[in-house]
Design a protein around this motif. Structure first.
Motif, PDB file in Angstrom:
ATOM      1  N   ALA A 147      35.579  41.493  40.957  1.00 38.14           N
ATOM      2  CA  ALA A 147      34.224  41.956  41.196  1.00 38.14           C
ATOM      3  C   ALA A 147      33.660  43.287  40.260  1.00 38.14           C
ATOM      4  O   ALA A 147      32.141  43.644  39.556  1.00 38.14           O
ATOM      5  CB  ALA A 147      34.448  42.532  42.399  1.00 38.14           C
ATOM      6  N   SER A 148      34.030  44.414  39.624  1.00 37.49           N
ATOM      7  CA  SER A 148      33.886  45.187  38.356  1.00 37.49           C
ATOM      8  C   SER A 148      34.023  45.055  37.687  1.00 37.49           C
ATOM      9  O   SER A 148      33.854  46.068  36.407  1.00 37.49           O
ATOM     10  CB  SER A 148      34.128  46.567  39.034  1.00 37.49           C
ATOM     11  OG  SER A 148      35.334  46.349  39.140  1.00 37.49           O
ATOM     12  N   ASP A 149      34.661  43.990  37.022  1.00 36.33           N
ATOM     13  CA  ASP A 149      34.792  43.510  35.692  1.00 36.33           C
ATOM     14  C   ASP A 149      34.680  42.224  34.719  1.00 36.33           C
ATOM     15  O   ASP A 149      35.525  41.917  34.825  1.00 36.33           O
ATOM     16  CB  ASP A 149      36.126  43.534  34.933  1.00 36.33           C
ATOM     17  CG  ASP A 149      36.651  43.472  33.766  1.00 36.33           C
ATOM     18  OD1 ASP A 149      36.078  43.634  32.787  1.00 36.33           O
ATOM     19  OD2 ASP A 149      37.831  44.406  32.826  1.00 36.33           O
ATOM     20  N   GLY A 150      33.126  42.056  35.238  1.00 38.98           N
ATOM     21  CA  GLY A 150      32.717  40.999  34.170  1.00 38.98           C
ATOM     22  C   GLY A 150      33.364  40.211  33.312  1.00 38.98           C
ATOM     23  O   GLY A 150      33.266  39.050  33.572  1.00 38.98           O
ATOM     24  N   ASP A 151      33.995  41.258  32.187  1.00 43.43           N
ATOM     25  CA  ASP A 151      34.513  40.850  31.164  1.00 43.43           C
ATOM     26  C   ASP A 151      35.582  39.768  31.308  1.00 43.43           C
ATOM     27  O   ASP A 151      36.344  38.858  30.608  1.00 43.43           O
ATOM     28  CB  ASP A 151      34.613  41.666  30.547  1.00 43.43           C
ATOM     29  CG  ASP A 151      33.763  42.028  29.248  1.00 43.43           C
ATOM     30  OD1 ASP A 151      32.333  41.977  29.584  1.00 43.43           O
ATOM     31  OD2 ASP A 151      33.519  42.790  28.903  1.00 43.43           O
TER      32      ASP A 151
END
Length: 193
Positions: A147-151
């Protein structure tokens, strides 16, 4: 189970009815899923009356949920390891292409939700019918884990998907997905007929 939940391999005339399969696949390094049907056969002569489908595997009225990986996967056939989580489907049909007598696979009236990637999926499968299933938010890995790491997100076939097969049908299904990162409700690639 730390690995796969329910798995049938190299079988014929398999019925998987009215089960709840959840909380599997989390600690497996080998790419496991909640419910797997693989290498289905049709060695016995056709028994269905003329004009009717002859199902050699039936996956019906099951609840498949919260099956997702928490570690990176690797199997001996891969010569690489992705540094991200890329497995953990709900219902996964794999390598079901050895039909010679007209056999089919039925996946019907199942509920698949909050699995890692793809609620209901067939890869390298012929004669597959997806009828009246519901797939809801099968993107746990992308929506929650990353969720906090779109990459790190990937694998956007998160609803109902078919890849590489012949004579497949998708009829009267419902798929609801997280579209905030390009997730797709339905995906069909490499299917013929």
């Amino acid at each position: 189970m730390p690995g796969g939940g329910v798995r049938f391999a190299s079988c014929e005339y398999v019925d998987i009815f009215d089960n709840e399969v959840n909380a599997n696949s989390r600690k497996s390094y080998s790419g496991t899923h909640g419910l797997v049907v693989t290498y289905t056969k049709d060695k016995l002569p056709r028994e269905a009356p003329a004009g009717r489908d002859d199902y050699r595997a039936r996956v019906v009225r099951n609840r498949i949920h919260h099956n997702y990986n928490e570690i990176y996967s690797w199997v001996g056939t891969k010569d690489f390891v992705h540094s991200k989580i890329d497995e953990g489907k709900g219902i996964s049909l794999q390598r079901n292409q050895d039909f010679k007598n007209g056999g089919r696979i039925l996946v019907a009236n199942n509920l698949a939700y909050w699995n890692g990637y793809s609620g209901i999926h067939s890869n390298d499968g012929d004669n597959v019918d997806f009828f009246s299933n519901t797939a809801y938010m099968n993107s746990y890995t992308n929506t929650v884990t990353y969720a906090s790491d779109g990459d790190a997100r990937g694998g956007n076939n998160i609803g109902i998907s078919l890849s590489n097969g012949k004579t497949c049908r998708i009829v009267n299904n419902v798929a609801y997905v997280d579209t905030s990162w390009r997730g797709m409700a339905y995906s069909v690639t490499g299917v013929k007929d």
